[in-house]
Design an enzyme around this catalytic site. Structure first.
Site, short mmCIF file in Angstrom:
data_model
loop_
_atom_site.label_atom_id
_atom_site.label_comp_id
_atom_site.label_asym_id
_atom_site.label_seq_id
_atom_site.Cartn_x
_atom_site.Cartn_y
_atom_site.Cartn_z
N GLU A 173 -2.49 3.24 38.58
CA GLU A 173 -3.32 3.64 37.45
C GLU A 173 -4.75 3.12 37.59
OE1 GLU A 173 -4.38 0.73 35.88
OE2 GLU A 173 -2.99 -0.30 37.21
N GLU A 316 -4.12 -0.32 40.25
CA GLU A 316 -4.51 0.82 41.06
C GLU A 316 -3.38 1.35 41.94
OE1 GLU A 316 -7.80 -0.19 43.56
OE2 GLU A 316 -9.06 -0.90 41.92
#
Length: 525
Positions: A173, A316
């Site tokens: 994300e 991430e």
């Protein structure tokens, strides 16, 4: 939308216990000391069950990163400004962030999907545009999104993941403020205090952490999310990124691929997916242990454990490519090693070691199949301490009658009866004993309907028991199918299917009773 989500949930296939059993037998035959490759052996067997291939392969991998903004950042819950979301969303596509740099170095693909960034990123064609809105609303002032927006975003994540062709997918994300929304979602799902699951995210002072906890408390009070309904929780106190990741886990499971969890936010999204569809848990692999305080609770709820702890907290999807390499190693050893027979090695010298290993046998069958009688017979000539763990509740005269009948039938075998309707691992079993658990389906029903536990939590309880036993025979009901008449009953039946699959993976041997006759489906009795 609701109907489409139901179809998505029903599209997740069951864990392939038969493939896992074949893989388990192969692991036991490889030319190495028993359990000498530890977790790598477990991963190979788990990958077999996920993919349905006894010789699973991991040749390619892709990290899916979902980007979105969160209105709650206006309350000072993050050390970074909201503009960082858009900047890093672009940088992810250029190999300039931690996750993309690691993925590129290891030869894995990375896809970035905008599901709610507060910026027009249409001039960047390398970013997939599935934007539901320009950022989620401030959860301290109302719902983050409508229920329809939430389901739409879940479906977007599902469709992107389900369209991939790589052997393994990682879910990451990008979204400033999303450790706040994740902590709020976890607090609502598990009924725990915000203080216990809220950390400093990308870096906060004590004052900033206090503001963050206050914001979560306000959001929970304003929105009153229903912890029994993951969509309600996501729509009220979550974000578009978490909703899309939840859908991605469903999509990954639907195509029988392993889904690698990154850190805290990724784990919360996985828990949402597992609450929507318990079968998703069978397709999850945790990469690294996050330093966020809510992470450990989240993975316990999932019945999972991280592969490594490097004190990472970037997000991430940065932990995913590292985990991909570990999965590759597990498959390489599993598929490429010689068996004792192939290597022309007499493995009889391992007999004493194998004899002392804990042995787990699963006996399944429909009602009246003779499974209980068969299980009892396995103890006839077993010396030493023997326990009969009784899980049936004395809630009706009929139940009471059946309980007395079972206890009386086992008396001649020398069992000590222990009532264990809600937990078997803390039933006071003497280490090294032989144990008959009668039965797992009763235990699950008690735990689901009385304590609200999942099948993965019940499995972990059984697994802890197995670590204490020299012999554990587990009886369970098989052959039940959801009928679509009662949601609670159908949910239990699906959970039982998941529990049986997990136990069959754990077991050294599995026996299915058919018309009173045993059919050995794994190992030897």
């Amino acid at each position: 939308m609701e109907e489409k989500l139901k179809k998505i949930i029903s599209s997740v296939p069951a864990f392939d216990a038969a493939a896992a059993g074949i893989a388990y037998a192969r692991e036991a035959s490889l030319a190495k000391p028993p359990r000498s490759l530890g977790v790598l052996e477990d991963l190979a067997v788990k990958l077999a069950g996920m993919t349905g291939r006894a010789l699973p392969e991991i040749k390619s991998g892709r990290v899916l990163v979902f980007a979105a903004d969160n209105g709650v950042v206006s309350k000072g819950v993050s050390s970074a400004p909201q503009s960082v979301t858009a900047a890093q969303t672009v940088n992810l596509t250029r190999g300039l962030t931690g996750a993309s740099a690691i993925a590129r170095a290891r030869g894995y693909a990375l896809t970035v999907c905008d599901v709610g960034v507060c910026a027009d990123l249409s001039r960047f064609p390398e970013i997939i545009n599935k934007k539901t809105a320009f950022g989620a609303r401030d959860i301290t002032e109302g719902a983050a999104m409508t229920r329809e927006e939430c389901i739409k975003t879940i479906i977007s994540g599902f469709e992107l993941a389900a369209s991939q062709t790589e052997d393994v997918l990682g879910i990451g994300e990008m979204g400033i403020g999303n450790t706040t929304t994740s902590a709020a979602v976890l607090s609502a799902l598990c009924g725990v205090s915000p203080e216990s699951v809220t950390g400093r995210g990308g870096g906060l002072t004590d004052e900033g952490l206090s503001r963050k906890i206050s914001a979560i408390k306000a959001a929970l009070e304003v929105n009153s999310p229903d912890g029994r309904d993951p969509v309600d929780v996501l729509s009220k106190v979550g974000g578009f990124d978490i909703a899309a990741m939840c859908g991605a886990y469903l999509g990954t499971a639907s195509i029988r691929r392993p889904a690698v969890i990154d850190g805290f936010i990724s784990a919360v999204a996985a828990l949402c997916a597992a609450r929507l569809c318990p079968g998703v848990s069978d397709y999850l692999i945790c990469s690294h242990r996050s330093v966020e305080p809510g992470y450990d609770l989240c993975v316990r709820e999932l019945g999972a454990r991280p592969l490594f702890d490097l004190e990472m907290r970037l997000g991430e999807g940065s932990g995913c490519p590292i985990a991909f390499d570990i999965l590759k190693a597990a498959c390489a050893a599993h598929n490429g090693m010689a068996t004792f027979t192939d290597a022309k090695i007499d493995d009889s010298y391992l007999a004493p070691i194998r004899a002392e290993s804990a042995r787990v046998i699963l006996v399944s069958g429909e009602n009246g199949s003779g499974k209980s009688r068969f299980a009892e017979g396995l103890f006839e000539k077993i010396p030493g301490k023997k326990y009969y763990l009784a899980t049936m509740r004395s809630v009706t005269p009929e139940n009471e009658k059946r309980i007395k009948k079972h206890i009386a039938a086992r008396a001649h075998i020398g069992f000590e009866t222990v009532e264990a309707p809600l937990s078997v691992s803390d039933a006071g079993i003497q280490p090294g004993a032989a144990v008959l658990l009668e039965d797992a389906s009763n235990l699950l029903a008690n735990c689901v309907f009385e304590k609200g536990l999942s099948d993965s939590e019940v499995f972990e309880d059984i697994k802890r028991l197995s670590d204490k036993c020299r012999l554990l025979v587990i009886v369970t009901i098989s052959g039940l199918e959801p009928q679509g008449k009662d949601a609670a009953t159908d949910g239990y039946i699906r959970a039982l299917s998941g529990l049986n699959a997990r136990i069959s993976y754990l077991a050294d041997a599995c026996v299915n009773m058919q018309n009173g006759a045993p059919c050995v489906t794994k190992g030897e009795i």
